[in-house]
Design an enzyme around this catalytic site. Structure first.
Site, PDB file in Angstrom:
ATOM      1  N   HIS A 202       0.847  -1.205   0.000  1.00  0.00           N
ATOM      2  CA  HIS A 202       0.000   0.000   0.000  1.00  0.00           C
ATOM      3  C   HIS A 202       0.884   1.258   0.000  1.00  0.00           C
ATOM      4  O   HIS A 202       0.654   2.184  -0.778  1.00  0.00           O
ATOM      5  CB  HIS A 202      -0.928  -0.005   1.223  1.00  0.00           C
ATOM      6  CG  HIS A 202      -1.700   1.272   1.417  1.00  0.00           C
ATOM      7  ND1 HIS A 202      -3.007   1.424   1.039  1.00  0.00           N
ATOM      8  CD2 HIS A 202      -1.327   2.472   1.928  1.00  0.00           C
ATOM      9  CE1 HIS A 202      -3.401   2.660   1.310  1.00  0.00           C
ATOM     10  NE2 HIS A 202      -2.395   3.311   1.860  1.00  0.00           N
ATOM     11  N   GLU A 203       1.873   1.272   0.871  1.00  0.00           N
ATOM     12  CA  GLU A 203       2.750   2.455   0.941  1.00  0.00           C
ATOM     13  C   GLU A 203       3.492   2.662  -0.372  1.00  0.00           C
ATOM     14  O   GLU A 203       3.618   3.783  -0.855  1.00  0.00           O
ATOM     15  CB  GLU A 203       3.738   2.344   2.111  1.00  0.00           C
ATOM     16  CG  GLU A 203       3.092   2.253   3.494  1.00  0.00           C
ATOM     17  CD  GLU A 203       2.060   3.327   3.751  1.00  0.00           C
ATOM     18  OE1 GLU A 203       2.154   4.416   3.163  1.00  0.00           O
ATOM     19  OE2 GLU A 203       1.122   3.068   4.527  1.00  0.00           O
ATOM     20  N   HIS A 206       1.438   4.309  -3.000  1.00  0.00           N
ATOM     21  CA  HIS A 206       1.462   5.781  -2.999  1.00  0.00           C
ATOM     22  C   HIS A 206       2.650   6.288  -3.814  1.00  0.00           C
ATOM     23  O   HIS A 206       2.569   7.318  -4.484  1.00  0.00           O
ATOM     24  CB  HIS A 206       1.533   6.322  -1.570  1.00  0.00           C
ATOM     25  CG  HIS A 206       0.230   6.252  -0.842  1.00  0.00           C
ATOM     26  ND1 HIS A 206      -0.922   6.822  -1.318  1.00  0.00           N
ATOM     27  CD2 HIS A 206      -0.117   5.652   0.336  1.00  0.00           C
ATOM     28  CE1 HIS A 206      -1.913   6.602  -0.471  1.00  0.00           C
ATOM     29  NE2 HIS A 206      -1.450   5.881   0.545  1.00  0.00           N
ATOM     30  N   GLU A 226      -6.112   6.771  -1.940  1.00  0.00           N
ATOM     31  CA  GLU A 226      -6.060   5.722  -0.915  1.00  0.00           C
ATOM     32  C   GLU A 226      -6.562   4.379  -1.460  1.00  0.00           C
ATOM     33  O   GLU A 226      -5.996   3.319  -1.183  1.00  0.00           O
ATOM     34  CB  GLU A 226      -6.910   6.132   0.299  1.00  0.00           C
ATOM     35  CG  GLU A 226      -6.181   7.008   1.289  1.00  0.00           C
ATOM     36  CD  GLU A 226      -4.897   6.368   1.790  1.00  0.00           C
ATOM     37  OE1 GLU A 226      -4.871   5.152   2.045  1.00  0.00           O
ATOM     38  OE2 GLU A 226      -3.890   7.090   1.908  1.00  0.00           O
ATOM     39  N   HIS A 304      -9.470   8.068   4.018  1.00  0.00           N
ATOM     40  CA  HIS A 304      -9.369   6.656   4.404  1.00  0.00           C
ATOM     41  C   HIS A 304     -10.743   6.028   4.641  1.00  0.00           C
ATOM     42  O   HIS A 304     -10.842   4.827   4.860  1.00  0.00           O
ATOM     43  CB  HIS A 304      -8.535   6.482   5.681  1.00  0.00           C
ATOM     44  CG  HIS A 304      -7.090   6.804   5.522  1.00  0.00           C
ATOM     45  ND1 HIS A 304      -6.583   8.072   5.710  1.00  0.00           N
ATOM     46  CD2 HIS A 304      -6.039   6.020   5.188  1.00  0.00           C
ATOM     47  CE1 HIS A 304      -5.272   8.048   5.505  1.00  0.00           C
ATOM     48  NE2 HIS A 304      -4.914   6.824   5.190  1.00  0.00           N
TER      49      HIS A 304
END
Ligand code: ZN
Length: 392
Positions: A202-203, A206, A226, A304
């Site tokens: 997920h990070e 980004h 997100e 989120h």
């Protein structure tokens, strides 16, 4: 070097945290049960005060009026313009570089990158967090290279950097614009953030978005940011585990909570709002449809929270298609990003329309893929349309 391949300085980049502020605030608001580590207090105190009686879950929910005008009938000129743009992309370039990872240790201080512990090709460290970060970055690189012939996040072999043991009992992970940063968790609620591959990916998602879109980290465009990071996180995890869409958990952050927490993960893509229901954390506040869309000024306008809506559309679409989610559904999502035509203030309706355009490009008008996708957006209550102008 064009601006898309040049990362901004870490200090000027908004941090994309894995754990949303509303969840941290719930932890902080629970008297005596959980004390925020020093490192988290600044983040929590920067959030608007939440009424403990109401909790963060009961923010005003508003029914979004269904858009009257559908623009499902697209003129050929627009399709042509977009497919021309598509051909200019660097997405499908052959990887010319190679995997290059650097893992550092912040040793309990809030600094980056910290002390270099393991660089590419070196033997495993004695530190499990170092190795999990190293392996996670390798999985992300392999996913992009194998499936999309993309050489790292930027398409040009960007070195993948990770810092572990950031801060003391730090309850979060984030992408700072240049690298991934992982906390150890407090041990009471959160385990180490390296324990979840979907969080690591997920990070890095980004990071991928930083090189492919300019989505504003606010409101619906922020929730799309997100959501696409969640899609990426889930797909990397499914790809590595060999889980097809039917057998995948569709959870983000599975294994992140300690056994003391009543919950399975940070978020559920297939059933938003069901990831946890805990005495300290409260109930997972993610909406699953536009009818439950959360209108709030907190969390950058609920980035989120409302990400649950496009998350569910993706998971429903992938499950309807069957097989591996990273193939047809994943390719389609990432081709939309790679076209670089998403406006920076794209809302869900615009994104939905672009996915349908992409379905037509990839599979033809009237295809089974297109109808499964239409059905998925319909189920979550998003009416696809193109933005008429950027001021809307
Ligand atoms: Zn995020």
């Amino acid at each position: 070097m064009d601006k898309e391949t040049q990362p901004p300085a870490a200090s000027s980049h908004p941090r994309h945290h894995a754990v949303p502020p509303y969840l941290l605030a719930a932890m902080a608001a629970c008297d005596g049960a959980w004390e925020a580590p020093e490192s988290m207090r600044e983040i929590i105190s920067s959030q608007p005060t939440l009424d403990k009686a109401d909790g963060p879950v009961s923010v005003t929910r508003t029914r979004i009026a269904t858009r009257a005008r559908q623009t499902m009938l697209l003129d050929q000129a627009l399709l042509h313009e977009r497919s021309t743009a598509h051909q200019k992309l660097t997405w499908l370039i052959e990887p010319t570089g190679r995997l290059n990872r650097i893992i550092s240790d912040a040793q309990g201080v809030e600094i980056t990158p910290g002390t270099l512990i393991r660089s590419e090709g070196q033997k495993p460290s004695a530190d499990i967090d170092v190795n999990r970060a190293y392996d996670g970055l390798g999985h992300v690189y392999g996913f992009l290279a194998d499936l999309f012939k993309r050489n790292s996040l930027d398409g040009s072999g960007l070195v993948l950097r990770g810092t572990v043991h950031y801060g003391e009992h730090y309850d979060n992970a984030f992408w700072d614009g240049t690298q991934m940063v992982m906390g150890d968790g407090d041990g009471e609620i959160f385990n180490s953030f390296t324990s979840s591959l979907s969080v690591i990916a997920h990070e890095l998602g980004h990071g991928l978005l930083q090189y492919t879109t300019n989505l504003q980290y606010q409101g619906q465009s922020g929730a799309l940011n997100e959501s696409i990071a969640d899609v990426f996180g889930a797909l990397v995890e499914q790809f590595v585990a060999g889980d097809d869409a039917a057998h995948a958990s569709w959870l983000i952050g599975k294994g992140l909570f300690t056994k003391a927490v009543t919950g399975v993960a940070l978020r559920s893509m297939i059933e938003p709002g069901t990831a946890y229901n805990d005495s300290i954390l409260g109930k997972d506040p993610q909406p699953a449809t536009m009818a439950e869309y959360v209108k709030t000024t907190e969390d950058n306008g609920g980035v989120h929270l409302n990400s649950g809506i496009p998350n569910r559309a993706f998971a429903l679409f992938a499950k309807a298609l069957g097989g591996n989610a990273w193939e047809t559904a994943g390719s389609l999502w990432f081709n939309v990003i790679a076209t670089r035509t998403l406006p920076e203030n794209a809302d869900f309706a615009t994104f939905a329309e672009q996915t349908l355009l992409q379905a037509r490009r990839d599979h033809g008008a009237g295809s089974a893929v297109e109808s499964a996708l239409k059905q998925a957006w319909d189920t979550v209550g998003v009416v696809p349309r193109l933005k008429e102008n950027d001021d809307e």
